[in-house]
Each structure stands twice: as C-alpha cells, then as structure tokens.
Design an enzyme around this catalytic site. Structure first.
Site, PDB file in Angstrom:
ATOM      1  N   HIS A 116       0.846  -1.184   0.000  1.00 23.18           N
ATOM      2  CA  HIS A 116       0.000   0.000   0.000  1.00 23.18           C
ATOM      3  C   HIS A 116       0.889   1.246   0.000  1.00 23.18           C
ATOM      4  O   HIS A 116       1.810   1.355   0.816  1.00 23.18           O
ATOM      5  CB  HIS A 116      -0.893   0.024   1.239  1.00 23.18           C
ATOM      6  CG  HIS A 116      -1.858  -1.122   1.304  1.00 23.18           C
ATOM      7  ND1 HIS A 116      -2.269  -1.692   2.497  1.00 23.18           N
ATOM      8  CD2 HIS A 116      -2.502  -1.803   0.333  1.00 23.18           C
ATOM      9  CE1 HIS A 116      -3.126  -2.661   2.252  1.00 23.18           C
ATOM     10  NE2 HIS A 116      -3.279  -2.761   0.938  1.00 23.18           N
ATOM     11  N   TYR A 121       3.974   0.265   4.791  1.00 23.81           N
ATOM     12  CA  TYR A 121       4.565  -0.860   5.525  1.00 23.81           C
ATOM     13  C   TYR A 121       3.668  -2.091   5.548  1.00 23.81           C
ATOM     14  O   TYR A 121       3.601  -2.808   6.548  1.00 23.81           O
ATOM     15  CB  TYR A 121       4.946  -0.425   6.955  1.00 23.81           C
ATOM     16  CG  TYR A 121       5.406   1.003   7.004  1.00 23.81           C
ATOM     17  CD1 TYR A 121       6.551   1.412   6.310  1.00 23.81           C
ATOM     18  CD2 TYR A 121       4.685   1.982   7.681  1.00 23.81           C
ATOM     19  CE1 TYR A 121       6.960   2.739   6.306  1.00 23.81           C
ATOM     20  CE2 TYR A 121       5.085   3.306   7.681  1.00 23.81           C
ATOM     21  CZ  TYR A 121       6.227   3.677   6.983  1.00 23.81           C
ATOM     22  OH  TYR A 121       6.626   5.000   6.974  1.00 23.81           O
ATOM     23  N   HIS A 122       3.045  -2.385   4.399  1.00 28.77           N
ATOM     24  CA  HIS A 122       2.166  -3.538   4.287  1.00 28.77           C
ATOM     25  C   HIS A 122       2.564  -4.459   3.134  1.00 28.77           C
ATOM     26  O   HIS A 122       1.713  -4.869   2.349  1.00 28.77           O
ATOM     27  CB  HIS A 122       0.713  -3.082   4.086  1.00 28.77           C
ATOM     28  CG  HIS A 122       0.183  -2.196   5.156  1.00 28.77           C
ATOM     29  ND1 HIS A 122      -0.876  -1.325   4.951  1.00 28.77           N
ATOM     30  CD2 HIS A 122       0.561  -2.033   6.461  1.00 28.77           C
ATOM     31  CE1 HIS A 122      -1.137  -0.672   6.070  1.00 28.77           C
ATOM     32  NE2 HIS A 122      -0.273  -1.077   7.002  1.00 28.77           N
ATOM     33  N   PRO A 123       3.835  -4.835   2.995  1.00 30.16           N
ATOM     34  CA  PRO A 123       4.230  -5.705   1.878  1.00 30.16           C
ATOM     35  C   PRO A 123       3.719  -7.128   2.086  1.00 30.16           C
ATOM     36  O   PRO A 123       3.802  -7.682   3.185  1.00 30.16           O
ATOM     37  CB  PRO A 123       5.760  -5.650   1.911  1.00 30.16           C
ATOM     38  CG  PRO A 123       6.094  -5.398   3.347  1.00 30.16           C
ATOM     39  CD  PRO A 123       4.995  -4.486   3.855  1.00 30.16           C
TER      40      PRO A 123
END
Length: 538
Positions: A294, A473-475
């Site tokens: 994101h 920080y949503h990999p």
C-alpha cells in the site's frame, strides 16, 4: 546438532503465534530462530515510541527499496522489525482485519478454508477486544485491542464530523459489519503498553520447557535431504550453527526475509539463482514475485488552534507527557499517531472502499535527518490527513542480490506502475481537499502547508504524490498461496509446492493484499497455519 519437532524461522506477527500454538499441548518441541534481539526496550513498549525505532538498527532491518520511477526516483525506506515480535513490535498498532470480501476472494481463487466465514473463528479467538464481544468481535484472547473512542484528541472529533459532512458514514467499528466510513481506530495496546505478537503469544510460550528461542540468530539456509527440509543453518555471534527438524521447518520471516531465505536455499527462479552461483533445488519463478504494498501520502495544514505539536515539541511538554505516561500509562504517548481514520471509495465506480484515511493531530513537515520526528513535531500548530491505496494493481519483486545472507535483497516496488493506480490516487488526493473544506475542519485551518495551494492541476497533483508517497509498511504476497504450482509458491495448506517438510506461514502467502493494515491478518495467518500443521501432525 540438536533436533526439534518444529523449527520456526522468525518471531514476528505470525511466527510468535505459530510457536505458541504448536507448543501449547506439550507434545512437540519448538525452536524459534530470531535474527534480532529482545523486545524489552522502553521505546518498543511505549506506543508512541515507535518514532524512535523507525531507523534504529538495533530493532529494525532498515531496508532500502530500489530507486523507483513511480516515486520520482526515490529510494523508499522500508522499516521491518528485527526483534522479538517482528514488525508487530515497531508498527503503528492499528487493528484492522480487512474486508470480508478480501478473504472470500482468497477462497474463490482456489484456497478452501480461507474465506471470511472460515477465518472469523480465528480472528475472534485472537482478540481480547475492549469494545466487547459480538458476533464479529472476540474477548479473552491473547491480543488485547483497545477501544480509543473516549481517549482521542478533540480535533479527532472534528475530523469525524468533517467526514460525515463530506458524505461518509460514522463507523463505530471497522472490524464490524462494514469498513466504509470514518471513525476511531482500535489499537493493539494494553494498560498503555504495546500489545505485540511477542507479548501476546511468544512470551507465554517461552515459559514452556518445550520451547527454545534463539535471538541474534540469522537463518542462512534451509537444509534438505533430497527434496525434504530437515533443518536450518544459522549464524549466531559469528558462529555457524545447525538445528534439525524432525517434523517441519516453518518460515515465518515475513514478506522480505522469507523469499530471501528460500532463494538462498536454492528455491526460486533458477535464472536468478544461477547468476549468483546457487544451485536450484527447486525452480519456482514466483518466489519473491507478486510483491504488493500500500502506498500512502499525507496532506498537512497549519491550524488556528493548538494541536499535539504544542505539547510534544517543547521540552516541558515532553516532560509533562512523559510524567503522565510513566505515572498513569495514559496520554498521547500511550496511543498511535493515527487516532482517527476510515475507508472510502475514490470513485463511485468502485464496489468497495479502495482508500484508507489516517488522521494525525500533529505534523512533521520539518523532519530531522535520520529520524521520524513523531516526538519532535513542527514548531507551529499543524495536523495531517493521510491516505493509502487498498487494492493497487502494481506489482513488484524481492530478489537476492548476493549469495551472502547478510546482504539485503533487492526490493523493486514498481509503485504507481499502472494507469489505474495513478488515476485512483489522483481522485483520492482531491477528496482530501474536499474533506479539509468541510466546515468542521475548514474553520480551524490557517494554511495548507503540503502540498500547498499552488498545486492544483492534475499533472501537478500527480507529480506531488509521486515525489512524496511511500510505503505504509504492508508488503505481502511474495510467496503467494494458490492451488497451482505454476502460479504460486505454497498450497492452501501453506506447504511449499514440490517440497516436503517445509511451510511458509506469514504475510508473504497472501494471494492478494487486504483492505487496510496487515498485522491482524498476519496474526490470523499464524493461527490458521498452526491449525493446519497440527491437523497434519495428527
């Protein structure tokens, strides 16, 4: 060489859960390998202290992505937890499960057991939700979820009013029947302290005789006999060690480290591995690919009224906030930077919300080098409204650049690589200005600071969000789950296709990203994955 029933590589949001669930019966021995150290640090446990961990190499991998044309050539900073609890020990603590439709899409892609109705019991079992138990919420679980509606800054209520004036519903629970609307975020804290996966799951498990946790232990290779995983090689205090798994090796190292370890072990694209002198044990071109994340951007305004800037900027304000926190475990230091937020559709053509909002009662326009200045905000009263895309169509990859395990992998994000991603972000930033023009917020605004009133054309707005966007920080999805080994890395039971004794249980298995913050869904994946392991173990 010692032998354990299970070796879990990584003690993060999923790995902590896996270790606790597999060891609970006392039947199985579990070794947990964590590359980082202890989570017993003040700025880890103090919720707003994560600004101090944002660049701290003691607790953070501090990855740097490749220069990205979609981000105007910037090399984005990727913080990931290198610590007990993983990224749940350094994240912003917002507790969002994701839309039920996200998980139903996983199921419908050929992954039975992964629909929302299948997963709801796990979500409820995990939670101890302060808002109480309902058909959709749980109480009594290991992860305490704080309901902050009575604690937020007064300006947060202005944000909620402006959202309603702009046509969004007031949503009392983003983990309730619907995500759409504006509301106050629930966060993973308890008694003013961070509620990480380590605190909720791993610390209780560490009291058991059948659990061993090795910190500062960097896994360097999965060991095989033929095509069966039988152990792990790891570095600890400069020495090379090996441990054997009698039943399974479980990789829970996250969307960066798990594909890296697989590739170092000869599992991945044979062409990439061959160039680095690594023999391909199992050629799978999808290991490290299908990276989804994101992307977010903030708009910032100078206010006519005080914000948290006036409390957290001066030394005396820091002292007052610190005294309140130390004495009572309350106040701004006990909360997340994102007190309010929500979900909206950037265009009526979207059937579901495709954008997430974040309201921050302070501003950090004037950053200090090498620091995320949450605890040292701007000298003027300011606030920010941020957003991030929930379902981007752009895809990237994570590939090793060296056969040396200590060398960070190459992270290629490809942000805003599709016209659809650019178009929806353009619509979304225009909505931020619409929100700020609503009476509840407009009457307290002095000036727009970022991007500034001169940025008005579509071209300028696009140029601005390319320059200022970055990961939220949503990999996920670098070892995606699916029934077909030609298009995925693990099967619906999280077993690595084509190999035995090896599973992946972390956010890298997500078939696609979810609507919102990924920590809750990652913890759920740990719970679900452990159930699958236990079923197969009889």
């Amino acid at each position: 060489m010692q032998t354990f029933d299970f070796i879990v590589v990584g003690s993060g949001s999923a790995g902590s859960v896996v270790a606790e669930r597999l060891s609970a019966s006392g039947r199985f021995s579990v070794l947990v390998l964590e590359a980082g150290g202890t989570d017993r640090r003040f700025f880890v446990q103090m919720p707003l202290g994560y600004g101090k961990t944002f660049f701290d190499p003691q607790v953070n991998w501090n990855y740097a992505a490749e220069a990205d044309p979609g981000l105007a050539g910037n090399k984005d900073h990727w913080p990931r937890g290198k610590i007990l609890g993983g990224s749940s020990s350094i994240n912003a603590m917002v507790w969002i499960r994701g839309a039920p439709e996200d998980f139903d899409a996983w199921r419908d892609a050929g992954n039975p057991g992964w629909g929302f109705d299948d997963l709801l019991p796990a979500f409820k079992a995990i939670e101890d939700n302060q808002a109480g138990s309902t058909g959709l919420r749980g109480t009594g679980g290991p992860i305490h979820v704080t309901d902050n509606r009575k604690n937020v800054h007064p300006l947060t209520h202005r944000f909620l009013a402006a959202g309603q004036q702009a046509g969004l519903a007031l949503n009392q629970d983003f983990n309730g029947p619907s995500q759409e609307g504006v509301g106050v975020y629930q966060i993973t804290t308890r008694d003013g302290r961070r509620m990480s996966a380590a605190r909720g799951f791993l610390r209780p498990a560490m009291k058991r005789a059948n659990v061993r946790v090795e910190t500062n232990a960097l896994a360097t290779k999965v060991l095989f006999e033929g095509t069966r995983a039988v152990g792990v090689e790891y570095l600890q205090n400069g020495a090379k060690n090996t441990a054997r798994a009698g039943r399974e090796v479980i990789l829970s190292s996250g969307s960066v480290n798990t594909p890296q370890l697989l590739q170092l072990s000869g599992i991945g694209p044979a062409s990439v591995l061959g160039e680095l002198g690594i023999s391909a044990l199992h050629d799978n071109c999808h290991v490290g690919r299908n990276l989804q994340d994101h992307q977010g951007v903030n708009y910032t305004w100078k206010a006519k009224v005080p914000t948290l800037n006036q409390l957290l900027r001066p030394w005396w304000g820091k002292m007052l906030a610190g005294m309140q926190y130390l004495a009572l475990r309350t106040g701004p230091l006990s909360m997340s930077m994102n007190q309010g937020g929500g979900f909206f559709r950037s265009s009526p053509t979207h059937a579901l919300p495709n954008m997430q909002l974040y309201f921050q009662v302070f501003s950090t326009v004037l950053p200090k080098a090498g620091e995320r200045p949450i605890l040292s905000p701007d000298p003027f009263p300011g606030f920010s409204i941020g957003l991030s895309n929930c379902r981007p169509s752009s895809r990237g990859e994570i590939m090793i650049r060296s056969a040396e395990p200590t060398v960070h992998p190459r992270i290629t994000v490809n942000a805003y690589a599709t016209d659809a991603d650019v178009a929806e972000m353009l619509d979304a930033v225009k909505f931020l200005r619409k929100l700020a023009a609503m009476p509840a917020i407009a009457e307290i605004i002095a000036d727009e600071v970022l991007p500034g009133p001169s940025i008005t054309s579509d071209a300028d707005l696009i140029e601005d969000f390319r320059k200022r966007s970055g990961t939220v920080y949503h990999p996920v999805s670098t070892c995606r789950m699916g029934p077909d080994p030609k298009t995925s890395v693990v099967d619906p039971r999280l077993r690595v296709h084509g190999l035995a004794g090896l599973r992946v249980i972390d956010a890298s298995i997500f078939p696609d990203n979810i609507t919102g913050n990924t920590n809750a869904a990652t913890i759920m994946t740990g719970w679900k994955g452990a159930e699958l392991v236990l079923e197969d173990a009889g």
